[in-house]
Design a protein around this motif. Structure first.
Motif, PDB file in Angstrom:
ATOM      1  N   ALA A  41      -0.209  -0.986  -2.306  1.00 44.35           N
ATOM      2  CA  ALA A  41       0.554  -0.346  -3.387  1.00 44.35           C
ATOM      3  C   ALA A  41      -0.315  -0.148  -4.622  1.00 44.35           C
ATOM      4  O   ALA A  41      -0.227   0.889  -5.293  1.00 44.35           O
TER       5      ALA A  41
ATOM      6  N   GLU B  55       4.732   4.765 -10.606  1.00 45.08           N
ATOM      7  CA  GLU B  55       5.353   4.338  -9.347  1.00 45.08           C
ATOM      8  C   GLU B  55       5.737   5.545  -8.491  1.00 45.08           C
ATOM      9  O   GLU B  55       5.540   5.552  -7.272  1.00 45.08           O
ATOM     10  N   GLU B  56       6.276   6.564  -9.128  1.00 42.89           N
ATOM     11  CA  GLU B  56       6.656   7.772  -8.398  1.00 42.89           C
ATOM     12  C   GLU B  56       5.437   8.439  -7.768  1.00 42.89           C
ATOM     13  O   GLU B  56       5.462   8.889  -6.621  1.00 42.89           O
TER      14      GLU B  56
ATOM     15  N   GLN C 122       4.206   6.535  -4.724  1.00 46.07           N
ATOM     16  CA  GLN C 122       5.019   6.821  -3.536  1.00 46.07           C
ATOM     17  C   GLN C 122       4.558   8.115  -2.872  1.00 46.07           C
ATOM     18  O   GLN C 122       4.517   8.225  -1.640  1.00 46.07           O
TER      19      GLN C 122
ATOM     20  N   SER D 289       3.093   8.443   0.958  1.00 48.43           N
ATOM     21  CA  SER D 289       3.599   9.443   1.917  1.00 48.43           C
ATOM     22  C   SER D 289       2.453  10.295   2.456  1.00 48.43           C
ATOM     23  O   SER D 289       2.405  10.606   3.658  1.00 48.43           O
TER      24      SER D 289
ATOM     25  N   LEU E 139       5.961   0.070  -0.312  1.00 52.24           N
ATOM     26  CA  LEU E 139       6.986   0.547  -1.235  1.00 52.24           C
ATOM     27  C   LEU E 139       7.890  -0.593  -1.689  1.00 52.24           C
ATOM     28  O   LEU E 139       8.347  -0.612  -2.838  1.00 52.24           O
TER      29      LEU E 139
END
Length: 721
Positions: free
Chosen positions: A261, A286-287, A290, A294, A311
């Motif tokens: 992360a 954080e967005e 992500q 992906s 996540l």
């Protein structure tokens, strides 16, 4: 039925059947016939011209033939235009290529060196230099960190030749359909080329040069080498260049230790370091992370399970260093390094003397007192220095908040020490033969237009020097300075470690000469060490990241600067200051401790300098703009901070007494008719050439005049002066 009256062929003149008409010929019509009349020709009669057959019409071609010819012409035209475009592009490339150095002269510039500053226990205090972190090798990193970068920036990095036509075409299509720039087509190699060689400008010239340099990099270096260079040189916000600096800045750890992360968050910074920095916009960071995760799944770098775990766990922000004040240490070290090893050309590690437990305790004590009482007392800033008896700095706090102000008040701010300077006056007196029981008269005194008074505006009459020092009586300190001579006081201060210039005037007895906290604390060390002077230091060792030793401290300092007997006398008096004098709020847990308070004119500066057999520490409070506090004295807030810090710093240590064995012998009479000395009876005599030092009896045990600045002092011997 009406009869058919039309002429039949048989009815025509010349009779006979009529021959069927021939089809019209494609041939060009014959020239006009001429009728010869005599020697000249004449045009045929009009009737002949009308009877001539009409010019046959051209046969129309079918649709298929026309379209084919059009396509052929378009193909030909496209080929010609493409050829000319290629020639033009090659010309442009050739022109801009001429502005670059020849390939054999191209070289990747050296990465700016990094200085990693670490505490005695290995804790990283900070990184200094242009990058903010050391370079790391690709094989040292967890695989998902470079994979995160490739997933979001250049998935085909290992398959293209420096330029990715597929990625470029996709970026063009996305940007065209979106009506604006949404994706970039630059590969990691192109980005590295731009960062290494080019200026941040948007021109055709720079883009062409970027492509050429990317091709050169791919030819010169392996893919792993290119990726490693990129990861160590890309800017990631917060003053961090490279993934190691980013990991230290945002997560307080090495890039070698980041989680998936955290790696995704770091990779996400590449798009816009300021916008996606977790310190500035944690939600956006954080967005973005992500999105990176992906992309890693789509690229096949990680599994769905890995993504879900990342996540869920998230990336928690941690401070870069255990405390903000560590930045003051790192800055101080960074300034000193060149004087030890010259220009820093490669990444180095500097091992310091800082004790992290003490450093954190010092910062906590200073900040807590200022937060709780600073506004009420009109004091906004402070500094703290602590060192052991060898001169090794164990903690240093340069201000209340490093983020808001990087000015290091502990080593750079010169302030009036107030009564904490009186220690050197009393030391000179002890060395001149006086004792802690020597009496002096606390009465009003004047020197010309100057009439120093006591803090309480009261006078106590005859007092011992011990009382004069522990209660910080101004008149006694001034009288001693007059008796001894200012030169003797100045020499004592310099010998013990005061490096700032001290003006030769009587007011120095009350601490009007400005000093820094660092030098004042170091000048108190001889009382804790048994008379041995020190040169304060914070750097223990300097080495390269590969382990090569560049510098290691050695030497014992200037040696003994105060006699053991004088040390015992001074410690006896200064212990009374903490026991029941102006510094009694500093005492802790029955520890044998000594010290001196200091308050400058108009309450602008408040000090407490104290020590045990293990540690010497000093606290300064005041305001940067020099405005007065609301009557903050050295015995109030500074003593409280000193007490809180020292109590925690001494946890687990065996109690030890201060050096020196002095036993009071009872009050001594005033020296050489003290009550009838001319300066006591006639203050005006001070301006008439009277030498008060002539009235002082010879010293029973004079110290060697070497020290730091004396005739045979440490610096004189070191530099051959």
């Amino acid at each position: 039925m009406s009869p058919d009256l039309r002429l039949r062929p048989e009815d025509r003149v010349g009779g006979g059947p009529v021959q069927p008409a021939k089809p019209k010929s494609r041939a060009k019509p014959a020239r006009k016939a001429s009728v010869k009349t005599g020697t000249k020709s004449a045009k045929a009669p009009a009737s002949s011209r009308r009877a001539r057959p009409r010019k046959p019409a051209k046969r129309r071609r079918g649709k298929g033939g026309g379209i084919g010819r059009t396509i052929g012409r378009l193909v030909y035209l496209g080929f010609v235009l493409g050829l000319w475009a290629l020639i033009g592009v090659m010309g442009v490339i050739g022109y801009f290529a001429m502005t670059l150095p020849p390939p054999e002269e191209l070289a990747v510039p050296e990465r700016p060196a990094n200085v990693m500053v670490v505490a005695a226990d290995g804790t990283v205090l900070g990184n200094r230099g242009e990058t903010g972190g050391e370079a790391v090798r690709l094989f040292e990193l967890p695989p998902y960190l470079p994979q995160a970068v490739m997933a979001i920036e250049d998935r085909r990095f290992y398959s293209h030749f420096g330029i990715d036509p597929v990625g470029l075409a996709r970026a063009v299509f996305v940007n065209f359909t979106a009506g604006g720039v949404r994706q970039g087509g630059s590969t990691i190699t192109q980005q590295l080329a731009k960062n290494l060689f080019l200026k941040p400008e948007r021109t055709i010239r720079r883009k062409v040069q970027e492509v050429l340099l990317a091709l050169w990099l791919e030819h010169k270096y392996s893919k792993d080498e290119i990726l490693e260079m990129y990861l160590n040189r890309v800017y990631l916000g917060g003053g961090a260049t490279g993934v190691e600096a980013a990991a230290r800045t945002y997560y307080g750890k090495s890039a070698r230790e980041v989680t998936l992360a955290e790696a995704a968050t770091i990779a996400g910074l590449l798009k816009a370091p300021s916008r996606y920095a977790p310190t500035a916009n944690p939600d956006l960071a954080e967005e973005r992370a992500q999105t990176v995760i992906s992309a890693m799944v789509d690229a096949g770098f990680i599994s769905d399970d890995d993504a879900k775990l990342a996540l869920i766990s998230g990336a928690e922000m941690r401070p870069q260093t255990p405390g903000e004040a560590a930045g003051y240490v790192a800055d101080w070290v960074w300034e000193q390094v060149p004087s030890f090893i010259g220009e820093v050309r490669s990444d180095i590690v500097v091992d310091t003397t800082i004790d992290m437990r003490m450093q954190n305790s010092a910062e906590a004590a200073l900040v807590r007192v200022l937060d709780e009482q600073g506004a009420e007392k009109g004091v906004s800033e402070g500094a703290l220095v602590a060192m052991d008896t060898s001169g090794a700095v164990r903690a240093i706090i340069g201000g209340r908040n490093y983020v808001k102000s990087q000015f290091n008040r502990a080593i750079k701010a010169k302030r009036q020490p107030g009564s904490s300077f009186k220690t050197f006056v009393y030391l000179a007196a002890m060395e001149a033969g006086l004792t802690p029981e020597t009496m002096r008269n606390d009465i009003p005194v004047s020197f010309g237009d100057w009439s120093p008074g006591n803090y309480s505006n009261k006078y106590r009459g005859p007092v011992t020097l011990t009382e004069g020092l522990k209660d910080s009586i101004n008149t006694v300190a001034v009288k001693l300075t007059a008796e001894l001579g200012t030169e003797r006081v100045i020499e004592a201060a310099h010998r013990l470690g005061i490096r700032s210039e001290i003006p030769n005037n009587m007011s120095i007895a009350l601490g009007t000469s400005e000093v820094t906290p660092l030098e004042l604390v170091s000048a108190y060390v001889p009382f804790a060490s048994g008379g041995y002077g020190v040169v304060p230091y914070v750097i223990r060792r300097i080495r390269t990241t590969e382990g090569e030793l560049l510098y290691e401290r050695s030497g014992d300092g200037p040696g003994q600067v105060v006699s053991p007997y004088a040390v015992g006398e001074m410690n006896y008096m200064l212990k009374q200051t903490v026991a029941d004098g102006t510094g009694r709020r500093a005492g802790f847990d029955q520890w044998p401790a000594a010290g001196k308070t200091g308050t400058s004119q108009e309450y602008k500066n408040a000090w407490f300098i104290g020590y045990t057999a293990y540690l010497v520490a000093g606290v300064w409070l005041g305001n940067d703009d020099g405005t007065p506090t609301k009557k903050v004295t050295g015995g109030s807030l500074p003593a409280e901070i000193w007490h809180a810090f020292m109590a925690e710093a001494h946890e687990g240590l065996a109690m030890a007494d201060l050096p020196g064995d002095y036993q009071p012998r009872g009050n001594e009479p005033m020296v050489a008719s003290g009550e009838t000395q001319p300066w006591m009876q006639d203050p005006a005599s001070q301006t008439a050439g009277y030498d008060p030092s002539a009235q002082v009896r010879p010293a029973a045990q004079a110290p060697a005049r070497n020290g730091l600045f004396g005739q045979n002092g440490f610096f004189k011997r070191l530099f051959g002066g």
